[in-house]
Scaffold this active site. Sequence first.
Site, short mmCIF file in Angstrom:
data_model
loop_
_atom_site.label_atom_id
_atom_site.label_comp_id
_atom_site.label_asym_id
_atom_site.label_seq_id
_atom_site.Cartn_x
_atom_site.Cartn_y
_atom_site.Cartn_z
CG ASP A 129 -0.23 11.31 -16.14
OD1 ASP A 129 0.24 10.47 -15.35
OD2 ASP A 129 0.40 12.32 -16.51
CB CYS A 166 5.20 9.24 -13.86
SG CYS A 166 6.88 9.35 -14.54
NE ARG A 188 -3.86 -0.11 2.12
CZ ARG A 188 -4.95 -0.25 1.36
NH1 ARG A 188 -5.19 -1.39 0.73
NH2 ARG A 188 -5.80 0.75 1.20
CG HIS A 241 5.21 12.79 -17.02
ND1 HIS A 241 5.04 12.14 -15.81
CD2 HIS A 241 3.95 12.94 -17.53
CE1 HIS A 241 3.75 11.93 -15.60
NE2 HIS A 241 3.07 12.39 -16.63
#
Length: 286
Positions: free
Chosen positions: A139, A87, A82, A124
Amino acid sequence: MGPGVEGENALWSGEELDLDAYLARIGYVIERDGELAPDLRTLTALHRAHIRAVPFENVDVLLGRPVPLDLKSLQVKLVERRRGGYCYEQNSLFAAVLERIGFAVAGRGARNRSRGTALPPVTHALLVVTIDGEQWLADVGFGWQGPLEPVPLRDGARVEQSGWTFGIATEDEGIQVLRFLRPQGWTDLYAFSPQTIYPGDFAVMNHYSSSHPQSRFLGQVVAQRPGTQVRRALVRERLSTLRTDGQSEERIVPAAELIETLRAEFGIELDEEERAGLGRMHPVGA
């Protein structure tokens, strides 16, 4: 719970995903939230639930740990433990989820424009999902300024999401830009070409962001979370808050409050070793 993916089409290892565990992690209950299908309703609901449940953070990078992107490692960290991630981790996991359900999903690489006029490298990673012939930007890994829901990937698109407004602009060479409306006007978040990138490209970008001396993820804690009413970002010792009415505030987080701030504000639960490591590296004393 949705069609599997086999063979060469399984770019994101969706067939290896424990979908039930992922849905439990993000709090998605089929009986309440709807059956899963490769449609816009499902994509929107999963995107919102993921954003709400999984924080953006760089703790492993800061502690000098490797950041593996294989699905098994992502499930252990983001689902079982958790934790959050940045990204490449978050969008790799989300791509596997979408692939497992039957979506057509592809990667893109973007230049971050949210930090001024400098021209940074493409670092990114985001996703583009095609539904009934229309492309949607998805995203879940851009942090506190990112969208809560998918954004239609067409020039001039403008969408409001719980008081936050996002738009798409197209520039020369087909470059597409995700924009964010602030009280002072539109600001660019990032720009990307229509070229598809793959998990191997995510790995190369991840190597830069997790190890290059100029990476902003080295040497400082980064934790972020976009919310429906409030967006929060902790970068180094500075905790920033942004509200839908345009009000913002900042405060300094001393070392004595760092671990509790990560837990209370971002939902980041750390083990004893991680807490000790961050305590030694945080720049502001108690």
